[in-house]
Scaffold this motif. Structure first.
Motif, mmCIF file in Angstrom:
data_model
loop_
_atom_site.group_PDB
_atom_site.id
_atom_site.type_symbol
_atom_site.label_atom_id
_atom_site.label_comp_id
_atom_site.label_asym_id
_atom_site.label_seq_id
_atom_site.Cartn_x
_atom_site.Cartn_y
_atom_site.Cartn_z
ATOM 1 N N ARG A 9 95.201 52.694 6.977
ATOM 2 C CA ARG A 9 95.924 52.594 5.710
ATOM 3 C C ARG A 9 95.624 53.845 4.883
ATOM 4 O O ARG A 9 94.501 54.339 4.920
ATOM 5 C CB ARG A 9 95.473 51.358 4.913
ATOM 6 C CG ARG A 9 95.669 50.030 5.622
ATOM 7 C CD ARG A 9 97.134 49.620 5.694
ATOM 8 N NE ARG A 9 97.258 48.306 6.319
ATOM 9 C CZ ARG A 9 97.390 48.102 7.620
ATOM 10 N NH1 ARG A 9 97.409 49.131 8.449
ATOM 11 N NH2 ARG A 9 97.476 46.890 8.111
ATOM 12 N N GLN A 10 96.604 54.296 4.136
ATOM 13 C CA GLN A 10 96.391 55.465 3.276
ATOM 14 C C GLN A 10 95.773 55.008 1.949
ATOM 15 O O GLN A 10 96.387 55.096 0.894
ATOM 16 C CB GLN A 10 97.707 56.210 3.034
ATOM 17 C CG GLN A 10 98.157 57.043 4.218
ATOM 18 C CD GLN A 10 98.741 56.197 5.338
ATOM 19 O OE1 GLN A 10 99.483 55.253 5.085
ATOM 20 N NE2 GLN A 10 98.408 56.516 6.570
ATOM 21 N N ARG A 11 94.575 54.461 2.050
ATOM 22 C CA ARG A 11 93.904 53.891 0.893
ATOM 23 C C ARG A 11 92.487 54.424 0.824
ATOM 24 O O ARG A 11 91.942 54.886 1.830
ATOM 25 C CB ARG A 11 93.829 52.352 1.047
ATOM 26 C CG ARG A 11 95.177 51.708 1.126
ATOM 27 C CD ARG A 11 95.440 50.857 -0.092
ATOM 28 N NE ARG A 11 96.858 50.616 -0.280
ATOM 29 C CZ ARG A 11 97.521 49.616 0.270
ATOM 30 N NH1 ARG A 11 96.916 48.750 1.039
ATOM 31 N NH2 ARG A 11 98.810 49.478 0.018
ATOM 32 N N TYR A 12 91.889 54.332 -0.351
ATOM 33 C CA TYR A 12 90.498 54.746 -0.512
ATOM 34 C C TYR A 12 89.541 53.603 -0.185
ATOM 35 O O TYR A 12 88.588 53.755 0.560
ATOM 36 C CB TYR A 12 90.254 55.219 -1.945
ATOM 37 C CG TYR A 12 88.786 55.450 -2.250
ATOM 38 C CD1 TYR A 12 88.157 56.620 -1.836
ATOM 39 C CD2 TYR A 12 88.037 54.497 -2.932
ATOM 40 C CE1 TYR A 12 86.810 56.824 -2.078
ATOM 41 C CE2 TYR A 12 86.685 54.687 -3.186
ATOM 42 C CZ TYR A 12 86.064 55.856 -2.761
ATOM 43 O OH TYR A 12 84.737 56.051 -3.001
ATOM 44 N N TRP A 13 89.813 52.434 -0.751
ATOM 45 C CA TRP A 13 88.829 51.349 -0.745
ATOM 46 C C TRP A 13 88.851 50.559 0.560
ATOM 47 O O TRP A 13 89.307 49.411 0.621
ATOM 48 C CB TRP A 13 89.060 50.465 -1.969
ATOM 49 C CG TRP A 13 87.936 49.524 -2.321
ATOM 50 C CD1 TRP A 13 88.064 48.198 -2.624
ATOM 51 C CD2 TRP A 13 86.545 49.814 -2.440
ATOM 52 N NE1 TRP A 13 86.849 47.648 -2.908
ATOM 53 C CE2 TRP A 13 85.887 48.626 -2.799
ATOM 54 C CE3 TRP A 13 85.776 50.968 -2.260
ATOM 55 C CZ2 TRP A 13 84.513 48.546 -2.995
ATOM 56 C CZ3 TRP A 13 84.393 50.887 -2.450
ATOM 57 C CH2 TRP A 13 83.777 49.692 -2.809
ATOM 58 N N GLY A 14 88.420 51.219 1.614
ATOM 59 C CA GLY A 14 88.328 50.592 2.926
ATOM 60 C C GLY A 14 87.295 51.344 3.745
ATOM 61 O O GLY A 14 86.751 52.359 3.290
ATOM 62 N N GLU A 15 87.013 50.862 4.963
ATOM 63 C CA GLU A 15 86.026 51.527 5.807
ATOM 64 C C GLU A 15 86.599 52.873 6.267
ATOM 65 O O GLU A 15 87.662 52.904 6.876
ATOM 66 C CB GLU A 15 85.695 50.700 7.047
ATOM 67 C CG GLU A 15 85.096 49.328 6.766
ATOM 68 C CD GLU A 15 86.134 48.233 6.568
ATOM 69 O OE1 GLU A 15 87.327 48.561 6.403
ATOM 70 O OE2 GLU A 15 85.759 47.056 6.582
ATOM 71 N N SER A 22 91.453 43.590 7.144
ATOM 72 C CA SER A 22 90.961 42.569 8.070
ATOM 73 C C SER A 22 89.914 43.094 9.051
ATOM 74 O O SER A 22 89.474 42.356 9.918
ATOM 75 C CB SER A 22 92.133 41.976 8.838
ATOM 76 O OG SER A 22 93.123 42.962 9.041
ATOM 77 N N ALA A 23 89.491 44.364 8.900
ATOM 78 C CA ALA A 23 88.501 44.903 9.839
ATOM 79 C C ALA A 23 87.159 44.193 9.691
ATOM 80 O O ALA A 23 86.643 43.613 10.647
ATOM 81 C CB ALA A 23 88.352 46.407 9.636
ATOM 82 N N GLY A 24 86.619 44.225 8.496
ATOM 83 C CA GLY A 24 85.288 43.654 8.279
ATOM 84 C C GLY A 24 85.242 42.160 8.529
ATOM 85 O O GLY A 24 84.265 41.629 9.068
ATOM 86 N N SER A 25 86.337 41.463 8.151
ATOM 87 C CA SER A 25 86.330 40.007 8.301
ATOM 88 C C SER A 25 86.497 39.586 9.754
ATOM 89 O O SER A 25 86.396 38.415 10.071
ATOM 90 C CB SER A 25 87.438 39.384 7.450
ATOM 91 O OG SER A 25 88.699 39.868 7.851
ATOM 92 N N GLN A 42 82.341 50.222 11.727
ATOM 93 C CA GLN A 42 82.680 51.520 12.315
ATOM 94 C C GLN A 42 82.176 51.614 13.752
ATOM 95 O O GLN A 42 82.866 52.121 14.627
ATOM 96 C CB GLN A 42 82.069 52.654 11.469
ATOM 97 C CG GLN A 42 82.744 52.809 10.112
ATOM 98 C CD GLN A 42 81.992 53.752 9.176
ATOM 99 O OE1 GLN A 42 80.771 53.938 9.305
ATOM 100 N NE2 GLN A 42 82.700 54.335 8.226
ATOM 101 N N TRP A 43 80.998 51.064 13.970
ATOM 102 C CA TRP A 43 80.411 51.114 15.310
ATOM 103 C C TRP A 43 81.253 50.319 16.320
ATOM 104 O O TRP A 43 81.511 50.781 17.427
ATOM 105 C CB TRP A 43 78.979 50.561 15.247
ATOM 106 C CG TRP A 43 78.250 50.666 16.548
ATOM 107 C CD1 TRP A 43 77.568 51.749 17.020
ATOM 108 C CD2 TRP A 43 78.141 49.666 17.567
ATOM 109 N NE1 TRP A 43 77.036 51.486 18.258
ATOM 110 C CE2 TRP A 43 77.369 50.210 18.619
ATOM 111 C CE3 TRP A 43 78.614 48.350 17.690
ATOM 112 C CZ2 TRP A 43 77.060 49.495 19.770
ATOM 113 C CZ3 TRP A 43 78.313 47.637 18.843
ATOM 114 C CH2 TRP A 43 77.545 48.204 19.871
#
Length: 937
Positions: free
Chosen positions: A560-566, A631-634, A136-137
């Motif tokens: 993304r319209q998802r829950y399980w992400g940052e 692919s954000a975290g990776s 996030q930072w």
RNA sequence: GCUCGUAUGGCGGAAUUGGUAGACGCGGCAGACUCAAAAUCUGCUUCCAGCGAUGGAGUUCCGGUUCAAGUCCGGAUACGAGCACCA
């Protein structure tokens, strides 16, 4: 059979109890080596054979490097945000984290069972708030530097589901799930402007050791194209529009323009007569997904707007169409169409009967001095009834040709062709089918002893009846008129111009190659490259265009319209401002939900009523409810491994400077453009900000190949009977056997089929080693017979591990063991060194053998063996003697033997004598230490 | 369609980068050990002809360069991967 179960259990426990593979990242006293695996998504099915392959490869290199005195960082973690966990949460109502943690535990146990030398104190999970605080930072930094943007852009929108869909989720204009209509629509989206990094990304590819194919894929993905933009004015208005073209040299051949249906100007320029047709067409296009619009073999469609544009170079007024073969999202969303020299424009113009103007001629033959210039035709007459073509057979005076001839003054190509056909063959009842692009041909005429340069027009006629008049021939024209089929022509018509003409008329299409310009005023006579630059100069000078570079790479949609992400650290304030969270508000943690399903197509986080509320300086707002893509975290995890517990910064800069870049990165080729591109973008960005010491994160990259089922077909759902569970192999044969087998199967990068008997073979080899070490042959004595092969083995194994050729390294170990088996004495020093060589591949057995040899503790930090280069070379060598390139004998020579002596030996060989007897020896080639070739006549 | 990659025994694959094609393993055949089998150890195993010496063919196909080509060059075919109306 050695007891692999007990041995492997014993040493796994030892490593864990002793923290053997803990890396002290602050120890800068040794050179560093950073080996990295692509971390897995922790799915429910656990590790597969492909994971084991890649992970074993880095494990081998890590273990060798450690023994060579490097401080090795070899971490492992989990890419733990993802769809399966989300689906689990939606269907059970449980938080996906529980499901994820369970899977991670399975993975960790399996990875430990394989004996990899990971430093488990440095593991991470992308779904851990401690980690995603920094994801996030970094996003926040991207936002404040203007790279992350909230913009309007076209997406696939499904009203019924209330969500954005990706192209592969849309089939026939309907949603894959539910079959609801999907339309293209502009929507506000979070994106990252990756095109801003395009040049840096291209440049960076030149300095990294990656597979050429992956680099090429990235180049294609970035899709740099150099061209120009040209400004067209709309007739009768003050409006103008820009087009992008890579072929400004063909501007004189532009006969119409096309705008994407979504182009801003379309509504403003459409005439009232055309308005209805345009609106209908626009509507049709809006219901199509990108996928459909670009589907192969689709016929071109489009509508005339009624408006005309002015071609700036010649003031011609040309019609403006709209068509979905022009994409709104690339270039300027409008093109100039040059049907003569672009395949798509050719297809469109042919269908809509738009004029086609040739401005470039293909050149055949070689230009000579003092050429005579002529205009001529090549006429091809087709007899449909018999499927034959009319040819003229000149036999030895020029071979098989079509009717050809020189145009008289003011004679059209068609008239000339009709006249020549009648004169030479007598046929008169013919009908013109097509007149093709002119060809610029250079040739030499033997009968006239002159060089010619002709501009030839190929024409195709169809024979209506075999009605003939008598031929009108000059005396010197000695030929036979023959009707032949296509194959004969392809085989026998050798003349370049005639063969090319046939190719043209048989398969009419745009001329996209190079040549010389015609019909183009100041460009006439120039080739493509010269003309492009001349036209760009002209456009710039006349202020109606300029050089322009375009990239195919688009914005990276980052929500993304998802829950399980940052969660995005973003709030929309009531006053319309976007507020990005302060550093001390990070991490923004995912809330627990009662219901993980998105309702009415809204993102699941819309259900978190309280969590959504936010107030900033007294202004109320709501949080963004989309989350970041997988692919954000990776895109940066490899930086975090270096300093995973740091709570103040994403990683300590001093540590980053010491440890980056990753020295070896191994993972599947499926990430060639996705993850590997995003990681390069983030690292480049952080470098620009002074937060990464390197621009390129991965110095050397290797893709492991796919492990196929025993039938040679991809393992998986389709053929579950061929799927291999690595854990079964570990249980039944041992981790060392599995590691050895997978490394011996073949080259790391190749796809290889599984072979169960090969697994047994690997186990047999380990057993054979074990038996040797308990045989009593190991003694504190020397054995000269083994000296050479011993040094050769150290060299081969070391070199091959370094270059990741594990299969040949293992082969050499087998050769060594086979040689030892033939001896009575296995010197203890050799036995110890062999265990060291074995250790990277089969560490459990190696530790055990090391202990059996009387050593205490682990072999992991023992010094890697070196070889004596002098002992590797052989003083005597058997080389081949060839006669005319065929091996006829082999002779033994000393390494430093004189050429004369070698020659003499060779010539005295019985079998060599037999083959040179009665022949003259032309020369004898002696290649030192390699081969002798005797050339005889 | 475009881009990239690959093609070698019955099978997985080697081949010092132009120099004895088939290392190593699997499979197969034979021998030793065994009452026997398994395991193990030792040979042989590209194809064709020959008892053998040896000869011929041979690295997908066609052509070229070279004393010498699996390796380099030109063309074709097949398979695999990626991209796919990007002007």
């Amino acid at each position: 059979m050695y007891n692999f179960r007990e041995i492997e259990k014993k040493w796994k426990k030892y490593w864990e109890d002793n923290n053997t593979f803990h890396t002290d990242v602050w120890d800068f006293s040794k050179p560093k080596f950073y080996a990295l695996d692509m971390f897995p998504y922790p799915s429910g099915v656990g590790l597969h054979a492909g994971h084991v392959e890649g992970y074993t490869a880095t494990d081998i290199v890590s273990r060798m490097k450690r023994m060579q005195g490097y401080n090795v960082l070899h971490p492992m973690g989990y890419d733990s945000f993802g769809l399966p966990a989300e689906q689990y949460a939606v269907s059970t109502g449980n938080n996906p984290n529980g499901f994820t943690q369970k899977n991670i535990e399975t993975f960790s146990n399996q990875l430990k069972a394989l004996g990899f030398d990971y430093d488990w104190s440095k593991t991470l999970q992308t779904s851990d708030p401690k980690f995603y605080k920094w994801t996030q930072w970094i996003f926040k930094q991207l936002y404040s530097d203007g790279y992350a943007k909230y913009i309007d852009m076209p997406v696939n929108w499904c009203e019924e589901l209330g969500t954005v869909l990706s192209n592969d989720e849309v089939i026939d204009g309907k949603s894959e799930r539910g079959g609801y209509p999907v339309v293209r629509r502009n929507m506000k989206q979070w994106v990252i402007d990756q095109a801003a990094f395009a040049e840096k990304l291209l440049e960076g590819l030149n300095n990294i050791d990656w597979p050429e194919s992956t680099k090429e894929m990235q180049r294609n993905w970035i899709g740099k194209s150099i061209g120009a933009h040209v400004v067209f004015k709309v007739v009768g208005t003050d409006k103008e529009f820009k087009v992008f073209t890579t072929r400004p040299d063909t501007l004189f051949g532009a006969t119409y323009c096309v705008m994407a249906p979504e182009h801003d100007l379309v509504d403003q320029i459409t005439t009232s007569e055309q308005r209805e047709a345009v609106n209908i067409y626009k509507k049709i296009c809006a219901t199509k997904s990108d996928l459909e619009r670009t589907e192969l073999n689709k016929e071109k469609t489009g509508v005339f707007t009624g408006a005309y544009a002015v071609n700036p170079v010649n003031n011609e007024e040309i019609p403006i169409y709209i068509s979905d073969y022009v994409l709104a999202s690339y270039g300027t969303g409008a093109i100039m169409a040059v049907p003569a020299h672009d395949d798509r424009d050719f297809e469109f113009a042919t269908k809509f009967n738009i004029p086609i103007i040739q401005v470039l001629e293909e050149v055949t033959g070689t230009e000579q001095e003092n050429e005579t210039v002529k205009n001529s035709i090549v006429a091809i007459v087709y007899d449909k009834e018999n499927d034959k073509y009319l040819t003229i057979n000149w036999r030895e005076n020029g071979g098989r040709l079509f009717v050809d001839g020189t145009k008289k003054e003011n004679e059209s190509a068609v008239d000339c062709a009709i006249r020549e056909i009648a004169e030479e063959t007598g046929y008169t009842d013919i009908e013109l089918v097509s007149e093709d692009f002119k060809i610029n041909h250079h040739y030499y005429a033997y009968n006239k002893d002159k060089y010619f340069n002709i501009e030839a027009t190929p024409l195709l006629f169809e024979l209506k009846s075999s009605k003939q008049v008598s031929q009108n021939l000059d005396d010197d024209e000695k030929f036979v008129v023959e009707w032949v089929d296509k194959d004969t022509i392809l085989k026998e018509v050798k003349d370049e111009l005639h063969a090319k003409s046939f190719e043209y008329v048989l398969n009419p299409r745009a001329m996209t190659g190079d040549g010389i310009h015609i019909n183009s005023e100041f460009l006439n006579g120039l080739n493509k490259e010269e003309a492009i630059s001349a036209m760009i100069d002209w456009l710039t000078e006349h202020d109606c265009g300029s050089k322009q570079i375009n990239y195919r790479m688009r914005e990276w949609i980052f929500a993304r319209q998802r829950y399980w992400g940052e969660p995005m650290p973003v709030v929309y304030l009531e006053n319309g401002d976007i507020h990005i969270l302060d550093d001390d508000e990070l991490p923004l943690v995912l809330p627990e939900l009662d219901d993980y399903k998105g309702h009415g197509g809204k993102a699941p986080l819309e259900n978190a009523i309280e969590w959504k509320k936010y107030s900033h300086n007294g202004i109320d707002g709501v949080r963004e409810t989309s989350t970041m893509p997988g692919s954000a975290g990776s895109s940066w995890y490899f930086l975090r491994y270096i300093d995973p517990e740091n709570g103040d910064v994403f990683a300590n800069q001093e540590l980053l400077r010491h440890w980056m870049p990753v020295d070896l990165y191994i993972g599947g080729p499926e990430h060639a453009v996705g993850h590997l591109m995003y990681s390069r973008i983030w690292t480049n960005y952080l470098y620009d900000k002074g937060l990464s010491p390197v621009k390129e994160p991965f110095k050397k990259l290797v893709h492991q190949g796919m492990i196929l089922g025993a039938n040679g077909i991809k393992m998986g759902k389709r053929y579950p009977e061929f799927a291999v569970d690595p854990m079964d192999i570990v249980n039944n044969y041992g981790a060392d056997t599995l590691r050895l087998y997978e490394m011996f199967m073949g080259p790391l990068e190749a796809s290889k089929p599984w072979n169960q008997q090969g697994v047994e073979g690997a186990q047999k080899f380990l057993d054979r080693i074990y038996r040797l070490y308990v045989s009593g042959k190991i003694q504190d004595r020397e054995n000269e017979n083994l000296e050479k092969i011993y040094h050769q083995t150290i060299k081969k194994v070391t070199d091959d591990f370094e270059s990741l050729n594990f299969n040949t390294a293992i082969s050499q170990m087998m050769i060594f063991i086979n040689a030892v088996y033939k001896e009575e004495v296995f010197p203890k020093v050799y036995a110890e060194v062999f265990v060291k060589l074995l250790n990277p591949v089969c560490p459990h057995l190696a530790e055990e053998l090391w202990e059996m040899l009387g050593h205490e503790g682990t072999i992991a930090f023992e010094i890697w063996p070196t070889y004596d280069a002098a002992k590797v070379v052989e003083e005597e060598r058997e080389i081949a003697v060839q006669v005319n390139g065929k091996v006829r004998a082999t002779i033994k020579i000393a390494l430093d033997e004189a050429e004369e002596s070698i020659k003499e030996k060779a010539l005295n060989e019985e079998n060599v004598c037999r083959h040179i007897e009665g022949k003259e020896v032309v020369k004898v080639i002696v290649i030192k230490g390699k081969i002798i070739n005797i050339v005889v006549k």
